[in-house]
Design an enzyme around this catalytic site. Structure first.
Site, PDB file in Angstrom:
ATOM      1  N   PHE A  11      33.944 -26.154  11.539  1.00  0.00           N
ATOM      2  CA  PHE A  11      33.867 -26.582  10.125  1.00  0.00           C
ATOM      3  C   PHE A  11      35.032 -26.009   9.302  1.00  0.00           C
ATOM      4  CE2 PHE A  11      31.737 -25.001   6.047  1.00  0.00           C
ATOM      5  CZ  PHE A  11      32.171 -26.084   5.291  1.00  0.00           C
ATOM      6  N   ASP A  32      40.485 -23.684  20.787  1.00  0.00           N
ATOM      7  CA  ASP A  32      39.047 -23.837  20.515  1.00  0.00           C
ATOM      8  C   ASP A  32      38.343 -24.215  21.812  1.00  0.00           C
ATOM      9  OD1 ASP A  32      37.297 -24.710  17.652  1.00  0.00           O
ATOM     10  OD2 ASP A  32      36.470 -25.126  19.645  1.00  0.00           O
ATOM     11  N   THR A 133      32.545 -12.546   7.221  1.00  0.00           N
ATOM     12  CA  THR A 133      31.472 -13.051   6.367  1.00  0.00           C
ATOM     13  C   THR A 133      30.918 -11.963   5.446  1.00  0.00           C
ATOM     14  OG1 THR A 133      29.206 -13.892   6.436  1.00  0.00           O
ATOM     15  CG2 THR A 133      29.874 -12.572   8.303  1.00  0.00           C
ATOM     16  N   ASP A 134      30.318 -12.396   4.345  1.00  0.00           N
ATOM     17  CA  ASP A 134      29.649 -11.443   3.442  1.00  0.00           C
ATOM     18  C   ASP A 134      28.343 -10.917   4.045  1.00  0.00           C
ATOM     19  OD1 ASP A 134      28.079 -13.740   3.185  1.00  0.00           O
ATOM     20  OD2 ASP A 134      28.207 -13.834   0.997  1.00  0.00           O
ATOM     21  N   GLU A 135      27.838 -11.592   5.113  1.00  0.00           N
ATOM     22  CA  GLU A 135      26.540 -11.183   5.672  1.00  0.00           C
ATOM     23  C   GLU A 135      26.580  -9.784   6.281  1.00  0.00           C
ATOM     24  OE1 GLU A 135      24.218 -13.967   7.784  1.00  0.00           O
ATOM     25  OE2 GLU A 135      24.903 -15.655   6.596  1.00  0.00           O
ATOM     26  N   TYR A 159      23.586 -12.442  14.340  1.00  0.00           N
ATOM     27  CA  TYR A 159      24.885 -13.000  13.925  1.00  0.00           C
ATOM     28  C   TYR A 159      25.662 -11.987  13.089  1.00  0.00           C
ATOM     29  CZ  TYR A 159      28.185 -15.422  10.880  1.00  0.00           C
ATOM     30  OH  TYR A 159      29.312 -15.758  10.158  1.00  0.00           O
ATOM     31  N   LYS A 163      29.234 -10.017  13.817  1.00  0.00           N
ATOM     32  CA  LYS A 163      30.422 -10.115  12.954  1.00  0.00           C
ATOM     33  C   LYS A 163      30.811  -8.721  12.442  1.00  0.00           C
ATOM     34  CE  LYS A 163      32.424 -13.310  11.766  1.00  0.00           C
ATOM     35  NZ  LYS A 163      33.567 -14.073  12.349  1.00  0.00           N
TER      36      LYS A 163
HETATM   37  P1  NAD Z   1      31.658 -23.241  13.271  1.00  0.00           P
HETATM   38  O1  NAD Z   1      30.476 -22.828  14.069  1.00  0.00           O
HETATM   39  O2  NAD Z   1      31.610 -24.532  12.513  1.00  0.00           O
HETATM   40  O3  NAD Z   1      32.952 -23.320  14.212  1.00  0.00           O
HETATM   41  C1  NAD Z   1      33.240 -22.342  15.157  1.00  0.00           C
HETATM   42  C2  NAD Z   1      34.337 -22.874  16.078  1.00  0.00           C
HETATM   43  O4  NAD Z   1      34.650 -21.856  17.042  1.00  0.00           O
HETATM   44  C3  NAD Z   1      33.926 -24.122  16.856  1.00  0.00           C
HETATM   45  O5  NAD Z   1      34.956 -25.092  16.812  1.00  0.00           O
HETATM   46  C4  NAD Z   1      33.716 -23.610  18.281  1.00  0.00           C
HETATM   47  O6  NAD Z   1      34.002 -24.582  19.279  1.00  0.00           O
HETATM   48  C5  NAD Z   1      34.707 -22.448  18.324  1.00  0.00           C
HETATM   49  N1  NAD Z   1      34.324 -21.444  19.326  1.00  0.00           N
HETATM   50  C6  NAD Z   1      33.099 -20.883  19.508  1.00  0.00           C
HETATM   51  N2  NAD Z   1      33.147 -20.014  20.550  1.00  0.00           N
HETATM   52  C7  NAD Z   1      34.426 -20.010  20.994  1.00  0.00           C
HETATM   53  C8  NAD Z   1      35.101 -19.302  22.022  1.00  0.00           C
HETATM   54  N3  NAD Z   1      34.446 -18.434  22.816  1.00  0.00           N
HETATM   55  N4  NAD Z   1      36.412 -19.529  22.210  1.00  0.00           N
HETATM   56  C9  NAD Z   1      37.077 -20.413  21.433  1.00  0.00           C
HETATM   57  N5  NAD Z   1      36.483 -21.125  20.438  1.00  0.00           N
HETATM   58  C10 NAD Z   1      35.178 -20.914  20.232  1.00  0.00           C
HETATM   59  O7  NAD Z   1      31.957 -22.031  12.303  1.00  0.00           O
HETATM   60  P2  NAD Z   1      32.517 -22.041  10.800  1.00  0.00           P
HETATM   61  O8  NAD Z   1      31.380 -22.213   9.876  1.00  0.00           O
HETATM   62  O9  NAD Z   1      33.674 -22.937  10.722  1.00  0.00           O
HETATM   63  O10 NAD Z   1      32.998 -20.508  10.695  1.00  0.00           O
HETATM   64  C11 NAD Z   1      34.314 -20.137  11.075  1.00  0.00           C
HETATM   65  C12 NAD Z   1      34.473 -18.634  10.875  1.00  0.00           C
HETATM   66  O11 NAD Z   1      34.239 -18.320   9.503  1.00  0.00           O
HETATM   67  C13 NAD Z   1      33.477 -17.796  11.676  1.00  0.00           C
HETATM   68  O12 NAD Z   1      34.141 -16.644  12.142  1.00  0.00           O
HETATM   69  C14 NAD Z   1      32.392 -17.431  10.652  1.00  0.00           C
HETATM   70  O13 NAD Z   1      31.790 -16.200  10.985  1.00  0.00           O
HETATM   71  C15 NAD Z   1      33.222 -17.323   9.399  1.00  0.00           C
HETATM   72  N6  NAD Z   1      32.511 -17.607   8.128  1.00  0.00           N
HETATM   73  C16 NAD Z   1      31.779 -18.759   7.990  1.00  0.00           C
HETATM   74  C17 NAD Z   1      31.170 -19.022   6.756  1.00  0.00           C
HETATM   75  C18 NAD Z   1      30.380 -20.294   6.525  1.00  0.00           C
HETATM   76  O14 NAD Z   1      29.780 -20.444   5.459  1.00  0.00           O
HETATM   77  N7  NAD Z   1      30.366 -21.248   7.451  1.00  0.00           N
HETATM   78  C19 NAD Z   1      31.305 -18.121   5.695  1.00  0.00           C
HETATM   79  C20 NAD Z   1      32.045 -16.943   5.900  1.00  0.00           C
HETATM   80  C21 NAD Z   1      32.658 -16.707   7.117  1.00  0.00           C
HETATM   81  O1  DAU Z   2      27.212 -15.992   3.861  1.00  0.00           O
HETATM   82  C1  DAU Z   2      28.111 -16.537   4.790  1.00  0.00           C
HETATM   83  C2  DAU Z   2      27.344 -17.168   5.933  1.00  0.00           C
HETATM   84  O2  DAU Z   2      26.781 -18.367   5.441  1.00  0.00           O
HETATM   85  C3  DAU Z   2      28.212 -17.439   7.159  1.00  0.00           C
HETATM   86  O3  DAU Z   2      28.690 -16.223   7.669  1.00  0.00           O
HETATM   87  C4  DAU Z   2      27.412 -18.191   8.229  1.00  0.00           C
HETATM   88  O4  DAU Z   2      28.262 -18.521   9.317  1.00  0.00           O
HETATM   89  C5  DAU Z   2      26.859 -19.454   7.607  1.00  0.00           C
HETATM   90  O5  DAU Z   2      26.066 -20.147   8.551  1.00  0.00           O
HETATM   91  C6  DAU Z   2      26.039 -19.125   6.364  1.00  0.00           C
HETATM   92  O6  DAU Z   2      24.840 -18.399   6.742  1.00  0.00           O
HETATM   93  P1  DAU Z   2      23.425 -18.729   6.047  1.00  0.00           P
HETATM   94  O7  DAU Z   2      22.350 -18.261   6.945  1.00  0.00           O
HETATM   95  O8  DAU Z   2      23.409 -18.261   4.636  1.00  0.00           O
HETATM   96  O9  DAU Z   2      23.546 -20.347   6.024  1.00  0.00           O
HETATM   97  P2  DAU Z   2      22.465 -21.500   6.341  1.00  0.00           P
HETATM   98  O10 DAU Z   2      23.110 -22.779   5.890  1.00  0.00           O
HETATM   99  O11 DAU Z   2      21.944 -21.420   7.724  1.00  0.00           O
HETATM  100  O12 DAU Z   2      21.299 -21.148   5.339  1.00  0.00           O
HETATM  101  C7  DAU Z   2      21.525 -21.043   3.937  1.00  0.00           C
HETATM  102  C8  DAU Z   2      20.217 -20.641   3.295  1.00  0.00           C
HETATM  103  O13 DAU Z   2      19.314 -21.736   3.393  1.00  0.00           O
HETATM  104  C9  DAU Z   2      19.531 -19.471   3.986  1.00  0.00           C
HETATM  105  O14 DAU Z   2      18.888 -18.672   2.992  1.00  0.00           O
HETATM  106  C10 DAU Z   2      18.498 -20.120   4.888  1.00  0.00           C
HETATM  107  C11 DAU Z   2      18.128 -21.382   4.113  1.00  0.00           C
HETATM  108  N1  DAU Z   2      17.763 -22.561   4.925  1.00  0.00           N
HETATM  109  C12 DAU Z   2      18.586 -22.935   5.934  1.00  0.00           C
HETATM  110  C13 DAU Z   2      18.296 -24.026   6.714  1.00  0.00           C
HETATM  111  C14 DAU Z   2      19.208 -24.456   7.844  1.00  0.00           C
HETATM  112  C15 DAU Z   2      16.595 -23.260   4.650  1.00  0.00           C
HETATM  113  O15 DAU Z   2      15.851 -22.925   3.705  1.00  0.00           O
HETATM  114  N2  DAU Z   2      16.298 -24.341   5.410  1.00  0.00           N
HETATM  115  C16 DAU Z   2      17.081 -24.749   6.466  1.00  0.00           C
HETATM  116  O16 DAU Z   2      16.738 -25.747   7.150  1.00  0.00           O
END
Ligand code: NAD
Ligand code: DAU
Length: 354
Positions: A11, A32, A133-135, A159, A163
């Site tokens: 993503f 990837d 991540t902020d988590e 998770y 991280k």
């Molecule tokens: P995502 O799950 O959408 O994508 C992860 C990608 O990494 C995928 O394309 C997957 O194929 C690849 N991947 C997984 N394992 C792998 C491996 N062993 N070798 C090579 N590639 C591999 O994740 P995202 O939401 O795009 O998050 C990207 C980064 O940002 C992550 O490090 C996540 O912790 C961080 N992040 C995400 C969010 C969020 O809200 N989504 C917020 C803060 C930080």
């Molecule tokens: O804060 C950054 C993080 O945000 C990233 O590091 C993670 O990769 C990303 O997945 C995201 O984590 P969250 O757990 O916050 O995201 P998620 O979309 O899974 O859930 C957002 C909130 O919504 C959380 O409080 C759980 C809730 N939720 C989620 C799903 C999938 C629901 O209530 N119903 C649902 O079906």
């Protein structure tokens, strides 16, 4: 000049690659593994762009990492690759330890071996940018101030623990070996190409399919939401000007309760794609809570603003409208993700050898 990015079919990574080429001519090598979360269709608009080299491979594969670094001689690595979904980490933490901890370790070691051998100028200019991540900071009480970079680490899910471990490895490789690292800790992203297992895209695609909208627990958990291209611009700012060994929090100053997010999505769909059966909010269904569910995240993003002048360009209102519209405009992308057909893209695009 070239940058190597990991996880660039996911993503945020795919949004980053697309955004990169809007701002730069510098080539990107995109490594990837194409897990379920990797979708090369996100990058279909780059077909024929010789500045984008895609490599399917695993960040745990040290020999591959060494070969790619020797071959492409990148001036920076931007490390996105991870297992990223909290709910999946609860069901199966092993993959998170492998990719997020062991994979980051392998990448740091490969980067260190490569960086040590660079000429002085290239060595000084090299950057390892870790995307986190902020988590890692854990959960806030309602009146706590938002997370600053100095907050203690208190990860609560497999998770976030994985991280946090990766952040610590990156920090140690800087302090012990001098590897030139920067780390960014970002809040919840949303926008195009978001896999519909996460809250916002799941609510959009379920609503359009007339399926229940599952809200965990009481729906009052709070997240800080940032439009994905704002995360990309924050990463570019830190990559270009961040101080070595420092961490930067990136966030949208935009705390919202989950139930308010779901209601906003429903209201936008009511406006843009009205249903003959009434408001989409009729589909909201409270379900069992996530185990160990963090109650509140919020980001203090003053450091990146003060040092690097970064601010988000989108408000939540503009960003969520664009996001809902993108899902309405891209039903094929949604259908192919839901059917699993997106995983055949390599064969379709490059033939059975790919
Ligand atoms: P995502 O799950 O959408 O994508 C992860 C990608 O990494 C995928 O394309 C997957 O194929 C690849 N991947 C997984 N394992 C792998 C491996 N062993 N070798 C090579 N590639 C591999 O994740 P995202 O939401 O795009 O998050 C990207 C980064 O940002 C992550 O490090 C996540 O912790 C961080 N992040 C995400 C969010 C969020 O809200 N989504 C917020 C803060 C930080
Ligand atoms: O804060 C950054 C993080 O945000 C990233 O590091 C993670 O990769 C990303 O997945 C995201 O984590 P969250 O757990 O916050 O995201 P998620 O979309 O899974 O859930 C957002 C909130 O919504 C959380 O409080 C759980 C809730 N939720 C989620 C799903 C999938 C629901 O209530 N119903 C649902 O079906």
């Amino acid at each position: 000049m070239t940058i190597l990015i990991t996880g660039g079919a996911g993503f945020i990574g795919s949004n980053f690659v697309l955004d990169w080429f809007k701002h730069s001519d510098e080539p990107v090598v995109n490594l990837d593994a194409l897990t379920y979360a990797g979708n090369l269709e996100n990058l279909a608009s780059l077909k024929g762009n010789t500045r984008h080299t895609f490599v399917q491979g695993d960040i745990c594969d040290r020999a591959l990492l060494d070969q790619l670094l020797a071959q492409h001689k990148p001036r920076a690595i931007v490390h996105f690759a991870a297992e990223s979904h909290v709910d999946r980490s609860i069901h199966g933490p092993g993959a998170f330890m492998r990719t997020n901890v062991e994979g980051t370790f392998a990448l740091l070691e490969a980067a260190r071996a490569y960086w040590v051998g660079l000429e002085a100028e290239a060595k000084a200019a090299f950057r390892f940018h870790h995307v986190s991540t902020d988590e890692v900071y854990g959960s806030l009480k309602p009146t706590d101030p938002p997370f600053a970079e100095t907050n203690p680490y208190e990860p609560n899910s497999p998770y976030s623990a994985s991280k946090a471990a990766s952040d610590h490895l990156v920090r140690a490789w800087h302090h012990t070996y001098g590897l030139p690292v920067v780390t960014t800790n970002c809040s919840n992203n949303y926008g195009p190409y978001h896999f519909p297992e996460k809250l916002i895209p799941l609510m959009i695609v379920n609503a359009l399919a007339g399926k229940p909208l599952p809200v965990y627990g009481d729906g009052q958990q709070i997240r800080d939401w940032l439009y994905v291209t704002d995360h990309c611009s924050g990463i570019r700012a830190v990559l270009a000007g961040g101080r070595l060994g420092e961490t930067y929090n990136i966030g949208g100053w935009n705390e919202k309760a989950n139930i308010d997010i779901v209601r906003t999505v429903c209201a936008l769909l009511d406006e843009l794609r009205p249903s003959s059966e009434g408001s989409y909010s009729r589909l909201i269904t409270y379900v069992a809570d996530r185990p160990g569910h963090d109650r509140r995240y919020a980001i203090d993003a003053r450091k990146i603003e003060r040092e690097l002048g970064w601010r988000p360009a989108e408000t939540f209102e503009t960003g969520i409208r664009k996001t809902v519209q993108w899902y309405l405009d891209n039903p094929e992308w949604v259908a192919r993700v839901q059917s699993g057909a997106y995983r055949e893209w390599l064969d379709t695009q490059y033939g059975a050898k790919a």
